[in-house]
Design a protein around this motif. Sequence first.
Motif, PDB file in Angstrom:
ATOM      1  N   ASP A   1       0.622  -1.232  -0.150  1.00  0.00           N
ATOM      2  CA  ASP A   1      -0.066   0.094   0.142  1.00  0.00           C
ATOM      3  C   ASP A   1       0.734   1.086  -0.109  1.00  0.00           C
ATOM      4  OD1 ASP A   1      -2.299   1.500   0.658  1.00  0.00           O
ATOM      5  OD2 ASP A   1      -1.695   2.131   2.650  1.00  0.00           O
TER       6      ASP A   1
ATOM      7  N   THR B   1      -3.255   2.963  -2.617  1.00  0.00           N
ATOM      8  CA  THR B   1      -2.941   2.473  -3.967  1.00  0.00           C
ATOM      9  C   THR B   1      -1.917   1.330  -3.915  1.00  0.00           C
ATOM     10  OG1 THR B   1      -2.199   4.360  -5.016  1.00  0.00           O
ATOM     11  CG2 THR B   1      -1.574   2.991  -6.348  1.00  0.00           C
TER      12      THR B   1
ATOM     13  N   ASP C   1      -6.139  -6.223  -5.871  1.00  0.00           N
ATOM     14  CA  ASP C   1      -4.788  -5.387  -5.620  1.00  0.00           C
ATOM     15  C   ASP C   1      -3.559  -5.958  -5.298  1.00  0.00           C
ATOM     16  OD1 ASP C   1      -4.732  -7.942  -3.906  1.00  0.00           O
ATOM     17  OD2 ASP C   1      -6.424  -6.978  -2.827  1.00  0.00           O
TER      18      ASP C   1
ATOM     19  N   PRO D   1      -2.047  -4.782 -10.597  1.00  0.00           N
ATOM     20  CA  PRO D   1      -0.899  -3.951 -10.666  1.00  0.00           C
ATOM     21  C   PRO D   1       0.172  -4.048 -10.876  1.00  0.00           C
ATOM     22  CG  PRO D   1      -2.391  -3.605  -8.587  1.00  0.00           C
ATOM     23  CD  PRO D   1      -2.650  -5.074  -9.682  1.00  0.00           C
TER      24      PRO D   1
END
Length: 312
Positions: free
Chosen positions: A139, A143, A178, A182
């Motif tokens: 995190d 983000t 998550d 990414p």
Amino acid sequence: MNPQTPSRTPHNTAPTWTVGDFVVHRIDETELPPQTGPWLLPEATPDIVNDVPWLRPAFAGHDGILHLASHSFALEVDGLRVLIDTGIGNGKTRANPAWHNLDTDYLRRLTDAGFAPETIDLVILTHLHTDHVGWNTRDDNGTWVPTFPNARYIASTTEWDYWAGVELEAPRQQMFDDSIHPIRDAGLLDLIDVPASTGLGTTGAEVAPGIRLFATPGHTPGQVAVELRSGDRAAVITGDCVHHPVQLPHPHITSCVDIDADQATRTRHALLAALADTETLLLGSHFPPPTAGTVVTAETNYRLVPVPGQHA
């Protein structure tokens, strides 16, 4: 060395195993709670566990409950710094209460072992399950960003294609959002074609000198195990084709989350048969300490002869 680059000198706080010229570090994340065993491997009842005395006390309690853990393995190969699986991760929304909003010192342990996140060059994902990909990201002010920004993350093409072709339930979609998307969006995810074979030392996909991925399907369609080979020494990191040492005397015991339990059983039998009575070290991705050992034939199946890691 660039003064901005963190030191790569290991502090030797993690247990290690020597495999030829390789030094393999176990990077601990967390012990898994006692209810994990009965949920994950429901056929491993207390009666079955207690009938295997060598499991106690390291791998099971006297109550017949299995011990399991979450950790990664790290090593350096010809200057390439490699991390194998990334655990559950911190601060993530998870359906499993034991994994939800976890808060561990994993990154400190990784750094103390000499593998600061910025120095990792290659991350190998044995399969795309929540407890193997969580530290792919961290995190950053709300983000999720790659934890290992200079690394190439690799997974098998078969694994990716399977999950891309099925409808994901909400918790698994959350994990992809998550922890997988990414790194893909950052251009760090590479997919590797791994031949459909469980052969040791023959087929597979070499991803670094002495590091080979070979197919171990069943738990997931594209799961791989990792073979390390240096000189005349070798080791295999299981992924989830073997969750716990109880599956050596009882290879038929399957996981509640195996996608194809019959195939998982066949894969496990083939792998254990190939390892039996050799000097190849087996490193379990969820085995609690001592985590490693050699496989020997025992009665009709196998047992693990523990090989504890070294501590400086």
